[in-house]
Design an enzyme around this catalytic site. Sequence first.
Site, PDB file in Angstrom:
ATOM      1  N   SER A 142      43.742  52.412  35.197  1.00  8.78           N
ATOM      2  CA  SER A 142      43.434  51.066  34.747  1.00  8.78           C
ATOM      3  C   SER A 142      42.001  50.996  34.729  1.00  8.78           C
ATOM      4  CB  SER A 142      44.133  49.874  35.524  1.00  8.78           C
ATOM      5  OG  SER A 142      44.001  48.752  34.863  1.00  8.78           O
ATOM      6  N   ASP A 180      52.008  49.176  26.849  1.00 13.23           N
ATOM      7  CA  ASP A 180      51.021  48.542  27.653  1.00 13.23           C
ATOM      8  C   ASP A 180      50.210  47.376  27.074  1.00 13.23           C
ATOM      9  OD1 ASP A 180      49.011  47.960  29.547  1.00 13.23           O
ATOM     10  OD2 ASP A 180      48.395  49.957  30.128  1.00 13.23           O
ATOM     11  N   HIS A 191      51.980  48.871  31.746  1.00 18.28           N
ATOM     12  CA  HIS A 191      50.730  49.262  32.358  1.00 18.28           C
ATOM     13  C   HIS A 191      50.851  50.186  33.403  1.00 18.28           C
ATOM     14  CE1 HIS A 191      46.469  48.964  32.877  1.00 18.28           C
ATOM     15  NE2 HIS A 191      46.785  48.415  33.959  1.00 18.28           N
TER      16      HIS A 191
END
Length: 332
Positions: A187, A273, A308
């Site tokens: 991320s 995601d 994610h």
Amino acid sequence: MPAFDLPVTELERHRPDIEEPADFDAFWTSTLKEAGQTNALVSVRPVETGLRLTRTWDVTFRGFAGDPVRAWFSRPAEAGELLPAVVEFAGYGRGRGLPHERLTWVNAGYAHLLMDNRGQGGQYGCGGDTPDPHALAPGGPGPAVRGLLSAADYHYRRLITDAVRAVAAVRGLPGVDPARTVAVGNSQGGGLALAVAGLVPDLAAVLVTAPLLCGIRRALDLTDAGPYGEIAAYLSVHRGAEHAAYRTLSYVEGVSFARRAQAPAHFGVGLRDTVCPPSGTYAAFNRYAELTGTDPRKEIHAYPFNGHEGGDAVQVRRQLDWLEALLDGRRR
């Protein structure tokens, strides 16, 4: 959440044009030159963690503008030889937490530096210890919008500089083989690792999953989740600020850093995601190293039914296997 981005066949050849500022390289050369005028390390203090198989130090190094940045440095307790070093960058809103939280890379036999995120740490995990003394420029309260209207004042200029300096710091720590330094992150941490790969030419490898700051303009059109949602919310109030914001964001675009990288690279992406849309990850992967005249080893693993979290522990195992094979090959 069903798949919402491009079909896989289009993602695999997605190579979007990026609005890259003409002074992108000069901007980062000047920024890093200023930050690199002093030795990176400030202090290295051993800490007691209750872990018998791991030794840990509380590290402070100089980041952007010489500001003190905290990190945890850990090594296997009985390792005597020089070890490859994994520099890990944490996700959005996280700090370095507690020293026993992230032990995967140490247990795999690596030296491990976990960098604190300046001015973050208050949203997830166990907090952070690094303030951001420069967070006074116009922008919103969240890190993604601090100083958004000026590249010079933007939060990510400071955080990316810290990340580059973390590599310099780990190379000065005891028991580290500086030639085998690796950047890792998911991320926001993946975006930082990718930026480091584009700014540090002799990195041994980079491993990123669902990187933030890749394909930013498209991400802002696709999602209101996470940090991109903070930017959209800010622009919904500050109407007419789009041009300045987009120009600032062009200096931290992960695809631009990927184009300049040359280290072997391992990517992971969840195709559902909505926080970091997969087209951004594929854009960085597909354009990786295109400006360097090199053809480094690279691979990407996609998880069609994951968001994610991507491949989660499955992806970590793939990272471990890939990196071990890569570095063992270098030793031979």
